[in-house]
Write an enzyme that holds these catalytic residues in place. Structure first.
Site, PDB file in Angstrom:
ATOM      1  N   HIS A   1       0.738  -1.191   0.037  1.00 40.64           N
ATOM      2  CA  HIS A   1      -0.054  -0.038  -0.108  1.00 40.64           C
ATOM      3  C   HIS A   1       0.792   1.271   0.025  1.00 40.64           C
ATOM      4  CE1 HIS A   1      -3.165   2.356   0.438  1.00 40.64           C
ATOM      5  NE2 HIS A   1      -3.823   2.251   1.779  1.00 40.64           N
TER       6      HIS A   1
ATOM      7  N   HIS B   1       0.119   0.007 -12.769  1.00 38.48           N
ATOM      8  CA  HIS B   1      -0.844   0.240 -11.448  1.00 38.48           C
ATOM      9  C   HIS B   1      -1.904  -0.490 -11.638  1.00 38.48           C
ATOM     10  CE1 HIS B   1      -3.557   2.684  -8.948  1.00 38.48           C
ATOM     11  NE2 HIS B   1      -2.377   3.256  -8.270  1.00 38.48           N
TER      12      HIS B   1
ATOM     13  N   ASP C   1       4.345   7.141  -7.624  1.00 37.77           N
ATOM     14  CA  ASP C   1       5.440   6.532  -6.544  1.00 37.77           C
ATOM     15  C   ASP C   1       6.789   6.640  -7.173  1.00 37.77           C
ATOM     16  OD1 ASP C   1       3.888   6.155  -4.257  1.00 37.77           O
ATOM     17  OD2 ASP C   1       3.291   4.143  -5.073  1.00 37.77           O
TER      18      ASP C   1
HETATM   19  N1  CMC Z   1       7.630  -4.463 -14.294  1.00 41.64           N
HETATM   20  C1  CMC Z   1       7.870  -5.519 -15.192  1.00 41.64           C
HETATM   21  N2  CMC Z   1       6.680  -6.139 -15.627  1.00 41.64           N
HETATM   22  C2  CMC Z   1       5.626  -5.736 -15.024  1.00 41.64           C
HETATM   23  C3  CMC Z   1       5.353  -4.896 -14.107  1.00 41.64           C
HETATM   24  C4  CMC Z   1       6.325  -4.182 -13.553  1.00 41.64           C
HETATM   25  N3  CMC Z   1       6.585  -3.106 -12.613  1.00 41.64           N
HETATM   26  N4  CMC Z   1       4.158  -4.543 -13.687  1.00 41.64           N
HETATM   27  C5  CMC Z   1       3.463  -5.360 -14.624  1.00 41.64           C
HETATM   28  N5  CMC Z   1       4.317  -6.010 -15.176  1.00 41.64           N
HETATM   29  C6  CMC Z   1       3.551  -7.059 -16.299  1.00 41.64           C
HETATM   30  C7  CMC Z   1       3.319  -8.423 -15.832  1.00 41.64           C
HETATM   31  O1  CMC Z   1       4.247  -9.305 -15.492  1.00 41.64           O
HETATM   32  C8  CMC Z   1       2.258  -8.981 -16.667  1.00 41.64           C
HETATM   33  O2  CMC Z   1       3.006  -9.297 -17.648  1.00 41.64           O
HETATM   34  P1  CMC Z   1       2.249 -10.463 -18.755  1.00 41.64           P
HETATM   35  O3  CMC Z   1       1.070 -10.189 -19.331  1.00 41.64           O
HETATM   36  O4  CMC Z   1       3.358 -10.661 -19.615  1.00 41.64           O
HETATM   37  O5  CMC Z   1       2.063 -11.739 -17.542  1.00 41.64           O
HETATM   38  C9  CMC Z   1       1.609  -7.685 -17.020  1.00 41.64           C
HETATM   39  O6  CMC Z   1       2.506  -6.479 -16.936  1.00 41.64           O
HETATM   40  C10 CMC Z   1       0.336  -7.194 -16.309  1.00 41.64           C
HETATM   41  O7  CMC Z   1       0.785  -7.257 -14.881  1.00 41.64           O
HETATM   42  P2  CMC Z   1      -0.342  -7.577 -13.733  1.00 41.64           P
HETATM   43  O8  CMC Z   1       0.368  -8.173 -12.654  1.00 41.64           O
HETATM   44  O9  CMC Z   1      -1.707  -8.156 -14.128  1.00 41.64           O
HETATM   45  O10 CMC Z   1      -0.584  -6.079 -13.291  1.00 41.64           O
HETATM   46  P3  CMC Z   1      -1.416  -5.785 -11.844  1.00 41.64           P
HETATM   47  O11 CMC Z   1      -2.450  -4.902 -12.199  1.00 41.64           O
HETATM   48  O12 CMC Z   1      -1.818  -7.081 -11.314  1.00 41.64           O
HETATM   49  O13 CMC Z   1       0.111  -5.121 -10.946  1.00 41.64           O
HETATM   50  C11 CMC Z   1       1.072  -3.440 -10.042  1.00 41.64           C
HETATM   51  C12 CMC Z   1      -0.323  -3.874 -10.929  1.00 41.64           C
HETATM   52  C13 CMC Z   1       1.151  -1.990  -9.421  1.00 41.64           C
HETATM   53  C14 CMC Z   1       1.055  -4.323  -8.695  1.00 41.64           C
HETATM   54  C15 CMC Z   1       2.247  -3.845 -10.842  1.00 41.64           C
HETATM   55  O14 CMC Z   1       2.337  -3.147 -12.034  1.00 41.64           O
HETATM   56  C16 CMC Z   1       3.619  -3.784 -10.014  1.00 41.64           C
HETATM   57  O15 CMC Z   1       3.881  -4.789  -9.222  1.00 41.64           O
HETATM   58  N6  CMC Z   1       4.337  -2.694 -10.196  1.00 41.64           N
HETATM   59  C17 CMC Z   1       5.382  -2.291  -9.483  1.00 41.64           C
HETATM   60  C18 CMC Z   1       5.257  -1.974  -8.110  1.00 41.64           C
HETATM   61  C19 CMC Z   1       4.599  -0.417  -7.872  1.00 41.64           C
HETATM   62  O16 CMC Z   1       5.164   0.387  -8.384  1.00 41.64           O
HETATM   63  N7  CMC Z   1       3.391  -0.390  -7.337  1.00 41.64           N
HETATM   64  C20 CMC Z   1       2.902   0.963  -6.760  1.00 41.64           C
HETATM   65  C21 CMC Z   1       1.778   1.327  -7.540  1.00 41.64           C
HETATM   66  S1  CMC Z   1       0.970   2.925  -7.371  1.00 41.64           S
HETATM   67  C22 CMC Z   1       0.491   2.828  -5.442  1.00 41.64           C
HETATM   68  C23 CMC Z   1      -0.878   3.613  -5.305  1.00 41.64           C
HETATM   69  O17 CMC Z   1      -1.581   4.021  -6.354  1.00 41.64           O
HETATM   70  O18 CMC Z   1      -1.017   3.471  -4.107  1.00 41.64           O
END
Ligand code: CMC
Length: 429
Positions: free
Chosen positions: A265, A306, A364
């Site tokens: 978070h 995100h 972030d």
């Molecule tokens: N680096 C590399 N690959 C990524 C990343 C990343 N940061 N984020 C997503 N992917 C890839 C993921 O491997 C998947 O690839 P494929 O389709 O080939 O399997 C695709 O992109 C879709 O990813 P997802 O896991 O389905 O996306 P999600 O919506 O579940 O995850 C997230 C969102 C924020 C958890 C993720 O993008 C992530 O882990 N980012 C890094 C952590 C981060 O910066 N978090 C802060 C978010 S802002 C906080 C707030 O608003 O409070």
């Protein structure tokens, strides 16, 4: 009140008409409350498709990259407003007139100091304690100091507590930092703006009298504005759930701070800075991009992508400009850490893997860089987030308490444990 209804055919052969409400923005909502009387619950761990409350405060459209506070876009607020005006807006529903704004700021200023006894409270902590650990404790401890505003059924008390929280949390946040560094506490200065006062309490020294740089004050104010509220996220829902039992607002906000502390978070900008330090040099970026693209490697580029904003994060667009202004002011463009950040931003925005998955820098990514350039240590990042989000938590808590038919939050469960069985005496086990 319902705009239409949805018919649900139940496994027992009965059918039930469920009211459907049409919101002012967003998805229609099916009211499933009558299901309990039919002997059914719904199952939705993580609240993936469940509205836990009705709210008029904040709206997010992740697909379109929209974030509205009381109907105003975050871009317009960040450009044309300031944090205390946004506080007024979130709390009351409207932008203030000039006079209302002045009175509001005066009221906040009236509450910026903390009880002197709270100073001694800090001495109980180790100097190397995590500032979030201190924050959870001292904000919760405010309920032991401000007994005259704890009656949640009295609107005057609620308002006084709201002002106390918004005004004193920056003082406490700066005290956490100063205590951990072994520096003397700095009293609030009411002739300064909210954000200038915070930076002054963080960095001013008795030995010299430097005022915070206006570019940094503006950047801080924007970070506060962009983090002020974000609808029913984990910490806000925690505040609402804690408050639904009638707990006092200081205890509820302490619960929100505890929930925010988790790395999923409030901890993402700290994780982003750790990653930039680990990459260390621009030459190492290709290696880390390969790791990020590799399905068998759990590494992800922190600060990219995100869960809700799937096209762009409107807060990141605003933060990007501020980030470059701050690096310019601090003459930090040549710092290896920021060179890695800027090169990473450029390469990732042009890389096929990131473009096709719509992975762009999120809020972030930029806020971590800005805070670090200002000189704020990584372990204070989540504290700054908590400071900014306090007004969102207080507004959501107030909205809930003012609901005439407000009830204690009590989720149900899908029980998969043992059926009733007979107690086995010790000698027979
Ligand atoms: N680096 C590399 N690959 C990524 C990343 C990343 N940061 N984020 C997503 N992917 C890839 C993921 O491997 C998947 O690839 P494929 O389709 O080939 O399997 C695709 O992109 C879709 O990813 P997802 O896991 O389905 O996306 P999600 O919506 O579940 O995850 C997230 C969102 C924020 C958890 C993720 O993008 C992530 O882990 N980012 C890094 C952590 C981060 O910066 N978090 C802060 C978010 S802002 C906080 C707030 O608003 O409070």
């Amino acid at each position: 009140m319902a705009d239409e209804s949805a018919k649900l055919l139940l496994p027992n052969g009965n059918s039930i008409d469920l009211p459907v409400y049409r919101p002012s923005e967003g998805f229609d909502v099916i009211d499933i409350r009558a299901l309990g009387k039919e002997g059914y619950f719904t199952y939705d761990p993580g609240f993936m498709a469940t509205a836990a409350c009705e709210s008029k405060i904040t709206y997010i459209d992740g697909g379109k990259g929209i974030l509205l506070y009381r109907g105003y876009s975050i871009e317009e607020l960040a450009d044309q407003s300031d944090f205390t005006e946004v506080c007024y807006l979130l709390l009351t529903g409207n932008l203030p007139s000039e006079q209302e704004k002045q009175e509001f700021n005066d009221k906040i200023n009236n509450h910026t100091m903390v009880h002197e006894q709270i100073h001694t409270f800090f001495n109980g902590f180790r100097r190397d304690a995590h500032p979030m650990a201190i924050m959870v404790a001292v904000v919760g401890a405010m309920s032991a100091f401000y007994h005259d505003s704890l009656d949640i059924n009295d609107p005057e008390h609620r308002s006084t507590s709201a002002f106390r929280l918004i005004a004193k949390v920056p003082t406490l946040a700066a005290m956490c930092y100063r205590y951990c560094c072994g520096h003397p506490f700095v009293h609030p200065r009411n002739e300064m703006s909210y954000s200038e006062n915070f930076l002054n309490m963080m960095f001013s020294m008795p030995s010299h009298d430097d005022k915070p740089d206006p570019v940094l004050v503006k950047a801080m104010d924007r970070i506060f504005t962009l983090h002020a509220d974000h609808e029913q996220n984990a910490s806000t829902s925690t505040v609402r759930l804690a408050g639904s039992s009638g707990a006092n607002p200081f205890a509820c906000i302490a619960a929100g701070i505890a929930s925010l502390w988790g790395p999923a978070h409030g901890g993402a900008n700290e994780a982003c800075l750790n990653m930039l330090e680990e990459i260390g040099h621009v030459d190492n970026i290709p290696e880390y991009l390969d790791k990020a693209r590799d399905k068998n490697d759990p590494f992800r580029l922190m600060g990219f992508g995100h869960r809700v904003y799937k096209n762009f994060d409107p807060r990141a667009t605003v933060m990007r400009t501020t980030c470059h202004e701050v690096l310019e002011t601090m003459n930090a463009h040549d710092d290896p850490l920021f060179q890695v950040a800027l090169a990473l931003e450029k390469i990732a925005l042009e890389d096929e893997y990131f473009i096709s998955r719509k992975l762009y820098p999120n809020v972030d990514f930029y806020s971590g860089i800005i805070l670090s350039a200002i000189g704020i240590p990584k372990n204070m990042f989540t504290v700054i987030f908590a400071l900014a989000r306090t007004v969102g938590w207080v507004s959501q808590w107030s909205e809930m308490i003012s609901e005439p038919d407000q009830r204690i939050g009590r989720p149900r469960q899908l029980y998969t444990g043992e059926k009733q069985r007979t107690f086995v005496p010790m000698e027979d086990r």
